[in-house]
Design an enzyme around this catalytic site. Structure first.
Site, PDB file in Angstrom:
ATOM      1  N   GLU A  17    -114.002  39.275  17.447  1.00  0.00           N
ATOM      2  CA  GLU A  17    -113.936  40.085  16.223  1.00  0.00           C
ATOM      3  C   GLU A  17    -114.516  39.334  15.015  1.00  0.00           C
ATOM      4  O   GLU A  17    -115.008  39.943  14.077  1.00  0.00           O
ATOM      5  CB  GLU A  17    -112.469  40.490  15.957  1.00  0.00           C
ATOM      6  N   HIS A  51    -110.749  32.068  42.721  1.00  0.00           N
ATOM      7  CA  HIS A  51    -110.868  32.923  43.905  1.00  0.00           C
ATOM      8  C   HIS A  51    -111.454  34.279  43.543  1.00  0.00           C
ATOM      9  O   HIS A  51    -111.335  35.228  44.317  1.00  0.00           O
ATOM     10  CB  HIS A  51    -109.494  33.079  44.560  1.00  0.00           C
ATOM     11  N   LYS A  81    -111.226  53.180  13.757  1.00  0.00           N
ATOM     12  CA  LYS A  81    -109.911  53.521  13.182  1.00  0.00           C
ATOM     13  C   LYS A  81    -110.012  54.800  12.364  1.00  0.00           C
ATOM     14  O   LYS A  81    -109.169  55.683  12.442  1.00  0.00           O
ATOM     15  CB  LYS A  81    -109.440  52.389  12.260  1.00  0.00           C
TER      16      LYS A  81
HETATM   17  O1  PA5 Z   1    -107.677  40.533  12.779  1.00  0.00           O
HETATM   18  C1  PA5 Z   1    -107.480  41.563  12.161  1.00  0.00           C
HETATM   19  O2  PA5 Z   1    -107.581  41.628  10.916  1.00  0.00           O
HETATM   20  C2  PA5 Z   1    -107.070  42.818  12.900  1.00  0.00           C
HETATM   21  O3  PA5 Z   1    -107.007  42.614  14.266  1.00  0.00           O
HETATM   22  C3  PA5 Z   1    -105.694  43.282  12.401  1.00  0.00           C
HETATM   23  O4  PA5 Z   1    -104.766  42.256  12.619  1.00  0.00           O
HETATM   24  C4  PA5 Z   1    -105.242  44.560  13.122  1.00  0.00           C
HETATM   25  O5  PA5 Z   1    -106.194  45.564  12.972  1.00  0.00           O
HETATM   26  C5  PA5 Z   1    -103.914  45.045  12.560  1.00  0.00           C
HETATM   27  O6  PA5 Z   1    -104.003  45.250  11.176  1.00  0.00           O
HETATM   28  P1  PA5 Z   1    -102.706  45.358  10.302  1.00  0.00           P
HETATM   29  O7  PA5 Z   1    -102.038  44.038  10.233  1.00  0.00           O
HETATM   30  O8  PA5 Z   1    -103.192  45.799   8.949  1.00  0.00           O
HETATM   31  O9  PA5 Z   1    -101.826  46.389  10.934  1.00  0.00           O
END
Ligand code: PA5
Length: 399
Positions: free
Chosen positions: A256, A277, A388
């Site tokens: 990410e 394996h 989202k």
């Molecule tokens: O790394 C990130 O920013 C995302 O993976 C968020 O943690 C995830 O989308 C959850 O977001 P939030 O903490 O606003 O619910």
């Protein structure tokens, strides 16, 4: 003895990797502006987390953490690795999967369960959906339902407001620390303190990793050099079942943070020894498009000795299972090395708070270093946000 990292088999000399770190001035990144996550929680906040955890531990035997992505993966990885010493039950609801939510809620003793809702934005669809299901159930089934809740999120956002409306405690997360970099904030520190892990030692390990930041920066630089050579996959193979969730956390962090602008190095999760394996065939004989990171645990919290006389393989007699594991580890390294595959090797003294703090922080530093070299912004996840938004639009159809 700390965590040892060796780049000896990585296809580049140490000097070559150090040259990239120096030339690109990566050490200048070690400051709270470029790496907000190195500003650790202050003493007051730490005490607040510890006191809240201690108080709630008196009433509850189970903690259920509800959160998505960075709001739960770090916490899950830490618990997975340390669960052998947990003093309370810790469960995670990190998917809106109806079967998971329904089955988990059915088996819980609600009177003894605390729910922690974690969301920095306070608006994540899955978290909010589960929150509403749980709230309804608690309201109907337990007296003083608000005592079974705790909220974690950014100050001034909806979770803080909801906590004050229902009268439940709230713990803040620094706004500048993004979800996948938040493992040293209340997001993971509270659940860890609740189940009895030593969060000060965990932070101590991370502080050591900041002091030894060149390890993380070299990790990033080494992987970048391979990326330039077409190694667009980055395999993580811990030799422990208890680091499976760490590979999930790593996959999110690496994927990410760096998968942007048409660039990226795909994180690949494997586990020693089962993966030998299965996907090792591909690792050995498939395309040379991967860099490998191997983790060996030097001392397991529990070990078993084989009998003096063994069936089928007599040379196993009297050996410890950890020796079998290490032989497997060495065998896999040797085989990959003979194929000329690049290896980065971590030797981890034991699965404890300090070592985990060190590993989490080293990987976060490596991510920011790699991002600088790739010329991408490690923070934010614009493409995730598109999905989202579309999911919300689906649900609002016909409103
Ligand atoms: O790394 C990130 O920013 C995302 O993976 C968020 O943690 C995830 O989308 C959850 O977001 P939030 O903490 O606003 O619910």
């Amino acid at each position: 003895m700390g965590v040892g990292v060796s780049f000896d088999f990585a296809g580049y000399t140490k000097e070559h990797i150090e040259e990239v770190v120096e030339k690109e001035e990566l050490p200048l990144l070690i400051n709270p502006k470029d790496m907000p996550f190195i500003r650790f929680v202050g003493e007051e906040e730490l005490l607040e987390i510890e006191r809240t955890a201690e108080k709630l531990r008196e009433y509850f035997s189970t903690l259920v953490v509800v959160g998505m992505g960075g709001s739960s993966l770090g916490s899950m990885a830490l618990h997975d690795a340390l669960c052998y010493k947990a003093k309370r039950e810790l469960l995670f609801l990190d998917n809106v999967d109806p079967l998971l939510i329904s089955r988990t809620l059915k088996k819980l003793d609600l009177g003894k369960t605390l729910f922690v809702f974690v969301s920095k934005s306070g608006r994540t669809l899955e978290t909010v959906a589960i929150l509403n299901v749980v709230l309804e159930k608690l309201r109907n089934e337990v007296p003083n339902f608000e005592k079974h809740l705790l909220f974690i999120g950014d100050l001034g956002k909806s979770f803080e407001r909801l906590a004050s409306r229902v009268g439940s405690p709230f713990l803040p997360v620094p706004e500048e620390v993004g979800g996948r970099f938040s493992v040293f904030t209340s997001v993971a520190l509270f659940p860890a303190a609740f189940v009895g892990y030593d969060i000060r030692t965990f932070i101590g390990g991370a502080q050591r990793a900041v002091k030894e930041a060149e390890v993380g920066l070299k990790l990033g630089a080494c992987k970048f050099l391979h990326y330039l050579e077409g190694r667009i996959n980055s395999v993580l193979v811990p030799y422990s079942n208890y680091l499976r969730e760490f590979t999930e956390w790593y996959a999110q962090l690496w994927g990410e943070s760096l998968g942007k602008d048409g660039k990226g190095q795909t994180p690949v999760k494997a586990i020693g020894t089962p993966s030998r394996h299965s996907v090792f065939q591909l690792f050995m004989d498939g395309p040379d498009d991967k860099v490998y990171q191997f983790f060996l645990i030097k001392r397991y919290p529990e070990d078993l000795v084989l009998p003096r006389k063994t069936e089928i393989l007599p040379f196993l007699a009297g050996k410890r299972l950890s020796e079998v594991m290490e032989a497997e580890f060495k065998g896999a390294l040797r085989a990959l090395r003979e194929r000329g595959r690049p290896l980065i090797v971590f030797e981890i003294p034991e699965l404890s708070e300090f070592e985990l703090g060190y590993l989490f922080m080293t990987y976060m530093i490596a991510t920011v270093g790699m991002a600088r070299l790739m010329k991408v912004n490690p923070y934010g996840q614009p493409a995730v946000e598109i999905g989202k938004k579309f999911a919300l639009e689906e649900l609002r159809k016909g409103e």
